[in-house]
Design an enzyme around this catalytic site. Structure first.
Site, PDB file in Angstrom:
ATOM      1  N   LYS A  52      13.398   3.690  -2.132  1.00 28.65           N
ATOM      2  CA  LYS A  52      12.394   2.973  -1.341  1.00 28.65           C
ATOM      3  C   LYS A  52      12.714   1.470  -1.200  1.00 28.65           C
ATOM      4  O   LYS A  52      13.562   0.940  -1.931  1.00 28.65           O
ATOM      5  CB  LYS A  52      11.014   3.195  -1.975  1.00 28.65           C
ATOM      6  CG  LYS A  52      10.534   4.658  -1.892  1.00 28.65           C
ATOM      7  CD  LYS A  52       9.118   4.817  -2.461  1.00 28.65           C
ATOM      8  CE  LYS A  52       8.599   6.236  -2.298  1.00 28.65           C
ATOM      9  NZ  LYS A  52       7.216   6.379  -2.812  1.00 28.65           N
ATOM     10  N   TYR A 111       4.771  10.939   5.985  1.00 27.62           N
ATOM     11  CA  TYR A 111       3.642  10.943   5.054  1.00 27.62           C
ATOM     12  C   TYR A 111       2.352  11.407   5.752  1.00 27.62           C
ATOM     13  O   TYR A 111       1.253  11.003   5.349  1.00 27.62           O
ATOM     14  CB  TYR A 111       3.458   9.567   4.428  1.00 27.62           C
ATOM     15  CG  TYR A 111       4.401   9.279   3.268  1.00 27.62           C
ATOM     16  CD1 TYR A 111       4.394  10.077   2.125  1.00 27.62           C
ATOM     17  CD2 TYR A 111       5.272   8.191   3.286  1.00 27.62           C
ATOM     18  CE1 TYR A 111       5.238   9.818   1.049  1.00 27.62           C
ATOM     19  CE2 TYR A 111       6.119   7.918   2.215  1.00 27.62           C
ATOM     20  CZ  TYR A 111       6.092   8.747   1.101  1.00 27.62           C
ATOM     21  OH  TYR A 111       6.919   8.482   0.028  1.00 27.62           O
ATOM     22  N   ASN A 143       6.867   2.168  -5.977  1.00 22.86           N
ATOM     23  CA  ASN A 143       7.305   3.032  -7.088  1.00 22.86           C
ATOM     24  C   ASN A 143       8.744   3.539  -6.956  1.00 22.86           C
ATOM     25  O   ASN A 143       9.092   4.590  -7.484  1.00 22.86           O
ATOM     26  CB  ASN A 143       6.303   4.162  -7.315  1.00 22.86           C
ATOM     27  CG  ASN A 143       6.193   5.098  -6.122  1.00 22.86           C
ATOM     28  OD1 ASN A 143       6.892   4.935  -5.143  1.00 22.86           O
ATOM     29  ND2 ASN A 143       5.320   6.078  -6.233  1.00 22.86           N
ATOM     30  N   HIS A 148      11.282   8.230  -3.794  1.00 21.29           N
ATOM     31  CA  HIS A 148      10.543   9.440  -3.423  1.00 21.29           C
ATOM     32  C   HIS A 148      11.324  10.666  -3.868  1.00 21.29           C
ATOM     33  O   HIS A 148      12.552  10.665  -3.816  1.00 21.29           O
ATOM     34  CB  HIS A 148      10.367   9.505  -1.900  1.00 21.29           C
ATOM     35  CG  HIS A 148      10.009  10.867  -1.403  1.00 21.29           C
ATOM     36  ND1 HIS A 148       8.739  11.371  -1.508  1.00 21.29           N
ATOM     37  CD2 HIS A 148      10.760  11.843  -0.835  1.00 21.29           C
ATOM     38  CE1 HIS A 148       8.725  12.610  -1.004  1.00 21.29           C
ATOM     39  NE2 HIS A 148       9.945  12.919  -0.605  1.00 21.29           N
ATOM     40  N   GLU A 189      11.527  17.709   4.849  1.00 20.48           N
ATOM     41  CA  GLU A 189      11.777  16.263   4.770  1.00 20.48           C
ATOM     42  C   GLU A 189      13.226  15.939   5.117  1.00 20.48           C
ATOM     43  O   GLU A 189      13.496  14.978   5.848  1.00 20.48           O
ATOM     44  CB  GLU A 189      11.401  15.751   3.375  1.00 20.48           C
ATOM     45  CG  GLU A 189       9.895  15.808   3.149  1.00 20.48           C
ATOM     46  CD  GLU A 189       9.470  15.534   1.710  1.00 20.48           C
ATOM     47  OE1 GLU A 189       8.259  15.616   1.434  1.00 20.48           O
ATOM     48  OE2 GLU A 189      10.338  15.249   0.860  1.00 20.48           O
TER      49      GLU A 189
HETATM   50  P1  ATP Z   1       6.499  10.604  -3.422  1.00 22.15           P
HETATM   51  O1  ATP Z   1       5.943  11.633  -2.455  1.00 22.15           O
HETATM   52  O2  ATP Z   1       6.732   9.242  -2.759  1.00 22.15           O
HETATM   53  O3  ATP Z   1       7.706  11.098  -4.156  1.00 22.15           O
HETATM   54  P2  ATP Z   1       4.565  11.378  -5.379  1.00 22.15           P
HETATM   55  O4  ATP Z   1       4.902  12.765  -4.932  1.00 22.15           O
HETATM   56  O5  ATP Z   1       4.738  11.042  -6.822  1.00 22.15           O
HETATM   57  O6  ATP Z   1       5.407  10.321  -4.548  1.00 22.15           O
HETATM   58  P3  ATP Z   1       2.250  11.446  -3.656  1.00 22.15           P
HETATM   59  O7  ATP Z   1       0.910  11.860  -4.117  1.00 22.15           O
HETATM   60  O8  ATP Z   1       3.042  12.394  -2.804  1.00 22.15           O
HETATM   61  O9  ATP Z   1       3.084  11.004  -4.951  1.00 22.15           O
HETATM   62  O10 ATP Z   1       2.073  10.074  -2.896  1.00 22.15           O
HETATM   63  C1  ATP Z   1       3.051   9.605  -1.965  1.00 22.15           C
HETATM   64  C2  ATP Z   1       3.186   8.114  -2.080  1.00 22.15           C
HETATM   65  O11 ATP Z   1       1.958   7.513  -1.692  1.00 22.15           O
HETATM   66  C3  ATP Z   1       3.420   7.599  -3.514  1.00 22.15           C
HETATM   67  O12 ATP Z   1       4.770   7.604  -3.889  1.00 22.15           O
HETATM   68  C4  ATP Z   1       2.891   6.200  -3.414  1.00 22.15           C
HETATM   69  O13 ATP Z   1       3.853   5.334  -2.841  1.00 22.15           O
HETATM   70  C5  ATP Z   1       1.709   6.356  -2.484  1.00 22.15           C
HETATM   71  N1  ATP Z   1       0.477   6.558  -3.260  1.00 22.15           N
HETATM   72  C6  ATP Z   1       0.063   7.693  -3.859  1.00 22.15           C
HETATM   73  N2  ATP Z   1      -1.114   7.506  -4.481  1.00 22.15           N
HETATM   74  C7  ATP Z   1      -1.449   6.215  -4.265  1.00 22.15           C
HETATM   75  C8  ATP Z   1      -2.560   5.409  -4.622  1.00 22.15           C
HETATM   76  N3  ATP Z   1      -3.572   5.887  -5.347  1.00 22.15           N
HETATM   77  N4  ATP Z   1      -2.552   4.104  -4.223  1.00 22.15           N
HETATM   78  C9  ATP Z   1      -1.538   3.601  -3.476  1.00 22.15           C
HETATM   79  N5  ATP Z   1      -0.460   4.322  -3.096  1.00 22.15           N
HETATM   80  C10 ATP Z   1      -0.410   5.603  -3.476  1.00 22.15           C
HETATM   81 MG    MG Z   2       4.863  13.376  -2.932  1.00 24.28          MG
END
Ligand code: ATP
Ligand code: MG
Length: 138
Positions: free
Chosen positions: A9, A49, A112, A115, A126
């Site tokens: 990211k 997303y 974070n 992904h 994806e």
């Molecule tokens: P990713 O899909 O990016 O690998 P993940 O699967 O751990 O992450 P998801 O629930 O799919 O988490 O959320 C996608 C992305 O949305 C997260 O990586 C983060 O950047 C953002 N995100 C998720 N939850 C929050 C939140 N509560 N506040 C802000 N951003 C969030």
């Molecule tokens: Mg995810």
């Protein structure tokens, strides 16, 4: 062998951490099946997303994911989806296991670092946003 999809990211790229992150992935037995640097348009980030469109954090997520270059890649190893999720760690870097990529390079739940796809089906969907058959070297 199975495949998963990852995005290094924008915050990782700003920190010039992409080399270290790729090294960690290789050290965990992942092989690179396809990889390139790109920058997500609003449209592409929105499609990617789409599942989070109704969430309160969606606008912040869009702003962040389009804020700079990223590296997109398809990785291959046994049990690739689950293994990458394990190496990446929890969504919130503060709660991620020590030694995981998010614990090492992530800042907060938005920034974070990386992904990782959450299922084989989503990995295929994806990856298809960014790569076609001719891009795969494995
Ligand atoms: P990713 O899909 O990016 O690998 P993940 O699967 O751990 O992450 P998801 O629930 O799919 O988490 O959320 C996608 C992305 O949305 C997260 O990586 C983060 O950047 C953002 N995100 C998720 N939850 C929050 C939140 N509560 N506040 C802000 N951003 C969030
Ligand atoms: Mg995810």
């Amino acid at each position: 062998m199975s495949r998963t999809f990852t995005i290094i990211k924008p915050d990782s790229m700003r920190k010039k951490a992409e080399g270290k992150i790729i090294d960690i992935l290789l050290s965990h037995g992942f092989r690179i099946a396809a990889m390139r640097a790109t920058r997500l348009s609003q449209e592409k980030a929105g499609e990617f997303y789409a599942i989070h469109k109704e969430k309160v954090f969606f606008d912040e997520l869009m702003e962040y994911m389009t804020s700079g270059p990223v590296i997109v890649a398809v990785l291959e190893r046994d049990d690739a989806v689950a293994e990458l999720r394990r190496v990446v760690g929890a969504t919130n870097p503060q709660k991620a296991e020590p030694g995981t990529i998010r614990a090492m390079f992530g800042k907060d739940v938005t920034e974070n670092a990386i992904h990782a796809s959450d299922s084989d089906e989503n990995a295929r969907i994806e990856a298809a946003h960014f790569f076609s058959e001719e891009d795969y070297c494995l």
